[in-house]
Scaffold this motif. Structure first.
Motif, PDB file in Angstrom:
ATOM      1  N   LYS A 477      -2.258  12.128  -6.573  1.00 33.48           N
ATOM      2  CA  LYS A 477      -1.520  12.945  -7.547  1.00 33.48           C
ATOM      3  C   LYS A 477      -2.214  14.260  -7.866  1.00 33.48           C
ATOM      4  O   LYS A 477      -1.592  15.163  -8.436  1.00 33.48           O
ATOM      5  CB  LYS A 477      -1.308  12.153  -8.842  1.00 33.48           C
ATOM      6  CG  LYS A 477      -0.550  10.844  -8.646  1.00 33.48           C
ATOM      7  CD  LYS A 477       0.818  11.066  -8.023  1.00 33.48           C
ATOM      8  CE  LYS A 477       1.587   9.740  -7.877  1.00 33.48           C
ATOM      9  NZ  LYS A 477       2.878   9.929  -7.178  1.00 33.48           N
ATOM     10  N   THR A 478      -3.491  14.384  -7.541  1.00 35.85           N
ATOM     11  CA  THR A 478      -4.194  15.640  -7.810  1.00 35.85           C
ATOM     12  C   THR A 478      -4.267  16.548  -6.584  1.00 35.85           C
ATOM     13  O   THR A 478      -4.837  17.642  -6.651  1.00 35.85           O
ATOM     14  CB  THR A 478      -5.630  15.355  -8.288  1.00 35.85           C
ATOM     15  OG1 THR A 478      -6.320  14.604  -7.288  1.00 35.85           O
ATOM     16  CG2 THR A 478      -5.623  14.569  -9.596  1.00 35.85           C
ATOM     17  N   LEU A 497       6.137  14.221   0.051  1.00 30.06           N
ATOM     18  CA  LEU A 497       5.052  14.988  -0.560  1.00 30.06           C
ATOM     19  C   LEU A 497       5.542  15.808  -1.743  1.00 30.06           C
ATOM     20  O   LEU A 497       4.760  16.268  -2.567  1.00 30.06           O
ATOM     21  CB  LEU A 497       4.400  15.910   0.468  1.00 30.06           C
ATOM     22  CG  LEU A 497       3.510  15.252   1.537  1.00 30.06           C
ATOM     23  CD1 LEU A 497       3.041  16.287   2.542  1.00 30.06           C
ATOM     24  CD2 LEU A 497       2.315  14.564   0.897  1.00 30.06           C
ATOM     25  N   GLY A 498       6.863  16.007  -1.813  1.00 24.52           N
ATOM     26  CA  GLY A 498       7.434  16.752  -2.934  1.00 24.52           C
ATOM     27  C   GLY A 498       7.196  16.096  -4.279  1.00 24.52           C
ATOM     28  O   GLY A 498       7.335  16.736  -5.329  1.00 24.52           O
ATOM     29  N   SER A 499       6.831  14.824  -4.268  1.00 20.83           N
ATOM     30  CA  SER A 499       6.579  14.126  -5.541  1.00 20.83           C
ATOM     31  C   SER A 499       5.179  14.390  -6.090  1.00 20.83           C
ATOM     32  O   SER A 499       4.870  13.983  -7.209  1.00 20.83           O
ATOM     33  CB  SER A 499       6.771  12.620  -5.351  1.00 20.83           C
ATOM     34  OG  SER A 499       5.789  12.098  -4.458  1.00 20.83           O
ATOM     35  N   LEU A 500       4.329  15.048  -5.282  1.00 21.03           N
ATOM     36  CA  LEU A 500       2.973  15.322  -5.746  1.00 21.03           C
ATOM     37  C   LEU A 500       2.998  16.523  -6.695  1.00 21.03           C
ATOM     38  O   LEU A 500       3.346  17.633  -6.292  1.00 21.03           O
ATOM     39  CB  LEU A 500       2.047  15.601  -4.565  1.00 21.03           C
ATOM     40  CG  LEU A 500       1.890  14.449  -3.570  1.00 21.03           C
ATOM     41  CD1 LEU A 500       0.893  14.817  -2.474  1.00 21.03           C
ATOM     42  CD2 LEU A 500       1.448  13.174  -4.270  1.00 21.03           C
ATOM     43  N   PRO A 501       2.597  16.343  -7.937  1.00 20.37           N
ATOM     44  CA  PRO A 501       2.803  17.385  -8.951  1.00 20.37           C
ATOM     45  C   PRO A 501       1.917  18.611  -8.799  1.00 20.37           C
ATOM     46  O   PRO A 501       2.220  19.649  -9.376  1.00 20.37           O
ATOM     47  CB  PRO A 501       2.484  16.659 -10.264  1.00 20.37           C
ATOM     48  CG  PRO A 501       1.532  15.570  -9.879  1.00 20.37           C
ATOM     49  CD  PRO A 501       1.982  15.128  -8.519  1.00 20.37           C
ATOM     50  N   SER A 502       0.816  18.506  -8.022  1.00 22.83           N
ATOM     51  CA  SER A 502      -0.139  19.620  -7.958  1.00 22.83           C
ATOM     52  C   SER A 502      -0.202  20.280  -6.595  1.00 22.83           C
ATOM     53  O   SER A 502      -1.015  21.189  -6.397  1.00 22.83           O
ATOM     54  CB  SER A 502      -1.544  19.120  -8.348  1.00 22.83           C
ATOM     55  OG  SER A 502      -1.551  18.553  -9.630  1.00 22.83           O
ATOM     56  N   GLY A 525      12.624  19.101  -3.403  1.00 21.52           N
ATOM     57  CA  GLY A 525      11.857  19.912  -4.327  1.00 21.52           C
ATOM     58  C   GLY A 525      10.366  19.684  -4.252  1.00 21.52           C
ATOM     59  O   GLY A 525       9.908  18.550  -4.189  1.00 21.52           O
ATOM     60  N   PHE A 526       9.631  20.760  -4.228  1.00 22.25           N
ATOM     61  CA  PHE A 526       8.176  20.760  -4.321  1.00 22.25           C
ATOM     62  C   PHE A 526       7.838  21.580  -5.549  1.00 22.25           C
ATOM     63  O   PHE A 526       7.781  22.806  -5.491  1.00 22.25           O
ATOM     64  CB  PHE A 526       7.556  21.372  -3.057  1.00 22.25           C
ATOM     65  CG  PHE A 526       7.660  20.511  -1.830  1.00 22.25           C
ATOM     66  CD1 PHE A 526       6.594  19.730  -1.426  1.00 22.25           C
ATOM     67  CD2 PHE A 526       8.830  20.465  -1.091  1.00 22.25           C
ATOM     68  CE1 PHE A 526       6.688  18.932  -0.296  1.00 22.25           C
ATOM     69  CE2 PHE A 526       8.925  19.669   0.036  1.00 22.25           C
ATOM     70  CZ  PHE A 526       7.859  18.888   0.435  1.00 22.25           C
TER      71      PHE A 526
END
Length: 1386
Positions: A477-478, A497-502, A525-526
């Motif tokens: 997540k980082t 990979l679009g779910s990774l917030p950073s 969405g990214f």
């Protein structure tokens, strides 16, 4: 004043004669007490009637000293001197106040001579004159004018202050050479001239300063060689000459510097070998000679010093010695304390020795950019950089060792091969950066990232990897950067990979990624992506109209280009070339106002080029070639500057006459030439402007980039504007030498140009000495395309010109740390692209302009440490994107506007050290992302909003020193909000100096991440709860509960408190035993339990704590001997101990102080004060102690302050000779005990001693004559002993009060001290002397404070009544009480 605990009285059986004698004595004493009572009550009533209480110090300021100070301060141009709110307020500097009580001034306690002047952070804004009144302060020892905006040269008159021991002129704008006369200050211990603009050579006369402990000349413009005379400074602990332009050879012989612990020569031009034998640096811990041109072999002797922890030899030209065959030497294995070793950017060859695995403390190893090869040794290093070497073979499996907390690994640019092992999962839980690019790794990327929750960067580009993309990365997540470029990975596009917030950067180019980018069932969405490159793969399919609608930060097939691409307003680069897009170019592209590069070439686009694209002012590169476009080319300036090739092969286009110089008639021949011209442009040069993002490690690291070489040349108008700007300043030589017409300005280092147009878009002159003002018509304002203007610490003066508002493309303005004055120009409100504005640490005045509310894109606003006043404008609430606002250290007042609560993205809010007097907004829950909330040291009132504590992200809360309304006294009363228990991330909470009441708030025990808790100076009561063990055992480092009303015992909850560093429960009502579980607190540095009722034996077991520096047990009920035969003796790190006013007894053996090694050294350490480091600032330790006969509060404890106070006990026997080993001692107080025998000759070894009190003992013999040689000894007291013989003739003895020698019948030689022949045999004279002493010690300081009028009359009457009718009561109350007065010291 506070009562001292009464000591228990031992009772004996008397004979009748003794009883009669006792009764007679009691009658005499009662009459004495009666008389004393009348005097005391007389004075008391005089105090009540007259409000002019005198200073507690027994001296008054000398008028010549006062006048010199006032004349000195008037030598500077400011009418009103500004300073940090917690530093030096100048309001008391006038003739109506005693100058010894002025802020920043310290006087000698006897004669009122000024001995210390500390005006740190006071804005003097001028130069020191040669005939300055400062130099009339002939007794000055400490001179600290750091951060005072001083200019000009250091006058040679400084040598007149011959008693100086400390000179700190750092962080100013001083110029010129360092005056050679400083070498005449032969008492000097500490010299700091760092961070100025001194030029010339280091004067050889500095070698005369034989007492010098610290020398810091870093960050100047010094040249030449380091003088050989520096080798005479055998007492040096710290030498910093880094960040200059020094040249020549390595300057010193290690054998001369046996006490040196910090040595830094980095960032100079030194060129030589290092000494072959460096073992003479016995105490060395920090050694940094990086960024020079040292050569030759690695100094193996350096690694035989057991104390060394940090070595940086990077950025030199070292090679391996012949005897080691070019290897890093095996002897390094003996270097067991080494923690950090930097050898990067050298020419080392061979392999890393296996013996390096013996370095059990090594945590950070950098060996990049050498010629090393061979195997990687088995170590427990947590940060390993082996990049850019010649290592080969398989991945080093030793790195996979379980329980190895590896967080940084860089093996890039080597010759490793084989597979990446699955055992990396052992390190995955800790790893943050994994760089394996540019090797020959093969096989698959192992799917080992399920627990890699800290991973920030993964780069395996330019290898031979294949197989699937590792799906376990979805757990990271980082994760911010993923680069798998130039491999053979064959998989579908990892849309998950679009779910990774950073995730900011995703590079998949040149692989075998296949299939559509979009599928109906997948999430689109990214949210944080800023750079994506999936070029040169096998991706297919169409993109729906809404494809980019959730790409919040940025945005690369056939079909129509989605209209939703127009939502990506932050987009700087768009490349959709070499696809099969059809239909028209979307009109929505005109919404991309930040777009700089647009490449739609080699598609099947039709229709016209949207005319509104001509309005995109940043669009400097575009390519529409090889499509089916038609109609007119837009007329905008940006289009007219393009190459003809950008429009090739679009038969229906027209309007290209000015671009192609002649009518555009496409034909096959010309088309071939144009295509050749086009092919000369690298295919992906657009990436140059795309990213400069990556896992930067240190100052040496370059950002990760995909950029190709720049192709443009600097535009002459831009170059000329820069050169004209340079010549507007008197210190043009501070500019880089590359600034000339013969070189491309785009490669001047501090200049950045646009990749196509050559327009200057960034100028960074940070730390260049400009020493002038920016003119309103400056050539700077010709740089119309400028986006970043960074002029940090450039000594800019004058006002900020309003012309700055003309640079309308600016996104960053940083003028931090200059001398700018005047108001903030309202034209800044025109910079509507601005994202970063930093005007902190200047002298700006006036109000914050409301037009700042127009900067709707602003993310960062810092105006701290200026002289701004007025209210925060309501318009600040319009800055909806704001993340950080720092307005601290100003004169702001009024209310916090309610509109501030609109700043939902704000993470840092700091308005401390201002004059706010309002209430806080009642609802602050809108600060959804708030982490830091600092309103300390204001005058806020009203109820504190519970809503603040509903914000789950809160990490730092400082409410200290305010006046919240809750009672008639404008106090903050009542309970602390219980909703604070939700704050699981809270790390610091300061609620000190308010009026909180009630019992200890138990919800605090649930704050599992709390590091610092300060509840001091409130009205908390009840017991300290057991539940605090929940905090202490997990995270708490500092627990400060002093000055409350806590009672009961101190809970024994410290069994697992391994992180606890400070414990202060002083000035409460605690009792019971000392908590023995503190023996487990191996990190404990500070313990203060002063002024309670703790009853226990001396906790000698605290001597086993390796870090304990301060132990305060004074004014309790401790009892028994300090020493037992079976106990361990020694406090290895202790620097301050105060156990006075208890009931300790027994004798001390002669070797008692033998192992108190922390007091044997005079080194100050790396910090000036004892402090606790938090995430964003330092918090200083404080304490109270009797110093020079006066109760003194130390708001900050200096690192070199070493003190022992055993006074007011019943210790007897001989003073241990081992006291003479404590050469760092500055204060020794053994008064009020029963010591016998001689004063030890060894006291003469204490060359740093300033205070010596041996009064009220049973000492005999002579005062050692060698004590007269202690040049720093300014206060001493030998009274009430049995001393005899001559008083030493030293100067320090001659300036003492006569009372310091009273009641020693055999002493003589006091004529000059007492101004008359000292004949002790007469009882009358003895009685007179005692009275004289009483007058001096107890009452002389109030002589100017009270007049004897009605107070005298009331005192006489009331005294007679009280002493006549309540004789026993009066004797008990006043007979044994000691007067206690408190002063403040830093």
């Amino acid at each position: 004043m506070r009562d001292i605990q009464h000591k228990p009285i031992t009772h004996y059986k008397y004979s009748k004669k003794e009883e009669e004698r006792e009764r007679e004595m009691m009658m005499i004493l009662s009459h004495c007490y009666c008389f004393s009572g009348i005097i005391i009550i007389t004075i008391y009533f005089s105090f009540l009637i007259h409000s002019t209480l005198a200073s507690p110090r027994p001296h008054f300021c000398r008028h010549d000293q006062r006048d010199a100070l006032l004349e000195f301060i008037n030598e500077f141009p400011n009418d009103e001197y500004e300073s940090d709110a917690d530093q030096v307020p100048m309001g008391m500097w006038n003739k109506s106040n005693d100058c010894c009580h002025w802020a920043g001034v310290t006087c000698d306690d006897k004669y009122g001579q000024v001995i210390s002047l500390d005006l740190t952070y006071t804005s003097l804004n001028g130069s020191l004159k040669t005939n300055s009144s400062l130099f009339r302060l002939q007794y000055l020892r400490h001179l600290s004018l750091a951060c005072c905006d001083l200019k000009g040269v250091i006058p040679s008159s400084l040598e007149n202050l011959s008693r100086l021991t400390l000179v700190d002129l750092s962080f100013n704008n001083l110029v010129g050479e360092i005056p050679a006369v400083i070498g005449n200050l032969n008492h000097l211990r500490n010299l700091s001239l760092k961070y100025n603009h001194h030029t010339g050579v280091i004067p050889s006369s500095l070698g005369n300063l034989s007492h010098l402990i610290k020398l810091d000349l870093s960050i100047n413009h010094l040249v030449g060689e380091v003088p050989a005379s520096i080798g005479n400074l055998h007492k040096l602990r710290v030498i910093r000459l880094d960040n200059n332009s020094l040249s020549g050879k390595f300057p010193i012989l290690p054998a001369n510097f046996t006490k040196l612990f910090l040595f830094s020569l980095s960032y100079n031009n030194l060129e030589s070998t290092l000494p072959s034998d460096m073992s003479g640096f016995h105490s060395l811990e920090y050694f940094d000679v990086s960024k020079n041109s040292f050569f030759g072999p690695l100094p193996t002797s350096l690694f035989s010093i057991p104390s060394v922890k940090y070595v940086d030899l990077g950025g030199n030209q070292f090679t391996g010695p012949i005897q080691f065959n070019g290897l890093i030497p095996e002897s390094i294995s003996e270097f067991l304390n080494l923690a950090v070793l930097y050898l990067s950017h050298n020419n080392f060859t061979g392999s890393i020795p296996k013996s390096m695995s013996k370095l059990v403390n090594l945590t950070d190893l950098q060996l990049s950019k050498n010629n090393l090869k061979g195997e990687v040794p088995e170590t427990m290093i947590t940060s390993l950089d082996l990049s850019s070497n010649s290592f080969q073979g398989p991945f080093p499996h030793r790195i996979c060792k379980p329980h190895w907390d590896l967080y940084f690994l860089d093996l890039s640019n080597n010759l490793f091969n084989g597979s990446i092992p699955r055992c990396l999962r052992n390190s995955a839980v800790f790893i943050e950066v994994l760089m394996l690019s540019n090797n020959s790794f093969s096989g698959v990327i192992p799917d080992v990232f399920a627990n890699a929750t800290k991973l920030l960067s993964l780069d395996v580009s330019h290898n031979q990897l294949e197989g699937k993309f590792p799906k376990s990365l979805i757990n990271c997540k980082t994760l911010q950067l993923v680069n798998v470029e130039s491999n053979r990975i064959k998989d579908k596009f990892p849309s998950w990979l679009g779910s990774l917030p950073s995730l900011h950067v995703l590079i998949l180019r040149s692989n075998k990624i296949y299939g559509p980018l979009y599928q109906r069932h997948m999430s689109i969405g990214f949210q944080s992506l800023r750079v994506i490159d999936v070029s040169h793969n096998e991706l297919t399919g169409t993109l729906p109209p809404h494809y980019f609608s959730n790409w919040n930060e940025t945005t690369t097939f056939y079909g129509k280009i989605p209209e939703s691409i127009g939502f990506l307003t932050e987009l700087h680069l768009l490349n959709l070339s070499n696809n099969a897009f059809t239909s028209g170019i979307p009109q929505s592209l005109a919404n991309l106002t930040n777009l700089e590069t647009l490449d739609l070439s080699s598609n099947k686009l039709s229709g016209q080029i949207p005319q509104d694209l001509g309005k995109l002012s940043f669009l400097s590169y575009m390519n529409f070639s090889h499509n089916l476009l038609q109609g007119p080319v837009p007329r905008g300036t940006q289009f007219q500057r393009q190459k003809c090739s950008s429009f090739m092969d679009n038969p229906g286009l027209y309007g290209l006459e000015e671009i192609c110089v002649e009518p555009h008639i496409p034909n096959p021949a010309s088309q071939a030439d144009e295509e050749l011209s086009e092919s000369e442009e690298p295919m992906f040069n657009w990436v140059a402007a795309a990213i400069a993002y990556g896992p930067g490690r240190d100052d040496d690291s370059k950002p990760f980039t995909l950029a190709s070489p720049r192709l443009h040349l600097c535009r002459h108008d831009q170059r000329d504007a820069l050169l004209e700007f340079m010549h507007e300043f008197p210190a043009a030589e501070s500019f880089p030498s590359s600034w000339n017409k013969s070189s491309d300005c785009c490669f001047w280092g501090v200049v950045e140009c646009h990749n196509k147009s050559g327009q200057v878009i960034s100028l960074d002159l940070s730390f260049k000495y400009l020493n002038g003002s920016i003119k309103p018509n400056s050539s700077l304002f010709k740089l119309q395309y400028l986006r970043d203007l960074i002029l940090i610490d450039c000594n800019l003066q004058g006002e900020i010109p309003s012309s700055l508002g003309n640079l309308s493309r600016l996104t960053q303005v940083d003028l931090y740390g200059n001398q700018l004055v005047g108001e903030i120009p309202i034209s800044i409100g025109n910079l509507n692209q601005l994202r970063y504005l930093n005007l902190g640490y200047n002298r700006l005045r006036g109000e914050i302009p409301s037009v700042l509310g127009n900067l709707s894109l602003l993310l960062y606003l810092e105006l701290a440490k200026n002289q701004l006043e007025g209210q925060i404008p309501t318009s600040i609430g319009n800055l909806k994107e704001l993340r950080l606002i720092w307005l601290s250290n100003n004169k702001l007042c009024g209310k916090i506007p309610i509109s501030v609560t609109n700043l939902t993205k704000l993470s840092d809010f700091d308005i401390g050290l201002n004059n706010f007097t309002s209430t806080l907004p009642s609802n602050m829950s809108g600060f959804h992302n708030l982490e830091t909330f600092d309103i300390g040291e204001n005058s806020f009132h009203g109820p504190f909003p519970n809503s603040l504590f509903s914000i789950p992200s809160l990490q730092w809360v400082d409410l200290g020193k305010n006046h919240f309304t809750g009672s008639i006294h404008n106090n903050l009363e009542g309970k602390i909000p219980s909703c604070l228990w939700r704050l699981r991330t809270l790390m610091l909470m300061n609620l000190s100096s308010n009026y909180f009441r009630g019992s200890f708030p138990h919800w605090i025990c649930d704050l599992k991440r709390l590091i610092y808790l300060d509840l001091s100076k409130n009205f908390f009561s009840g017991s300290i709860p057991q539940c605090l063990r929940n905090l202490i055992n997990v995270s708490l480092r500092d627990l400060l509960l002093e000055n409350n009303k806590f009672n009961g015992t101190i809970p024994n909850i410290f069994v697992n408190a391994t992180t606890l560093e400070s414990l202060d429960v002083s000035h409460n009502n605690l009792e019971g035993r000392f908590p023995k579980s503190l023996i487990n607190c191996k990190s404990l540095r500070f313990v203060n339990m002063e002024d309670n009722g703790i009853k226990d034996k001396f906790p000698s077991w605290l001597g086993s704590l390796p870090s304990l520096q301060v132990l305060i047990l004074r004014s309790n009920e401790f009892y028994g001997p300090l020493y037992h035969d079976h106990m361990y003796i020694g406090f290895q790190s202790l620097r301050v101990i105060d156990i006075s006013n208890n009931d300790f007894t027994g004798t001390l053996p002669h070797y008692y102080f033998l192992n108190w090694s922390g007091m044997t050294s005079t080194e100050q350490g790396r910090k000036e004060y004892m402090e606790n480091l938090t995430n964003v600032s330092s918090i200083y330790q404080s304490m109270e102690m009797v110093n020079k006969g006066v109760e003194t509060r130390f708001e900050r404890i200096q690192q070199d302050f070493i003190a022992i106070d055993l006074s007011g006990n019943r210790i007897y026997g001989k003073i241990p000779d081992s006291i003479g080993l404590l050469k760092g001692l500055r204060l020794l107080n053994l008064s009020g005990n029963a010591f016998t025998s001689d004063i030890p000759q060894a006291l003469a070894n204490l060359s740093n001693l300033e205070t010596l009190d041996l009064s009220s003992n049973k000492l005999s013999g002579q005062i050692p004559q060698d004590l007269g040689k202690l040049s720093f000894l300014s206060y001493m007291n030998f009274s009430h002993n049995f001393l005899q013989g001559p008083v030493p003739r030293g100067t320090q003895f001659q300036i003492q009060n006569c009372s310091s020698f009273l009641d020693n019948p055999g002493l003589y030689g006091l004529e000059e001290i007492c101004q008359e022949s000292h004949v002790p045999s007469s009882p009358t004279s003895h009685q007179s002397a005692e009275l004289s002493e009483a007058e001096e010690k107890m009452f002389s300081w109030i002589a100017a404070a009270i007049a004897v009028g009605p107070g005298l009359l009331c005192g006489l009457v009331m005294g007679h009544i009280f002493t006549s009718h309540n004789q026993e009561w009066f004797t008990e109350r006043f007979g044994r009480r000691k007067m206690r007065v408190i002063t403040s010291a830093r």
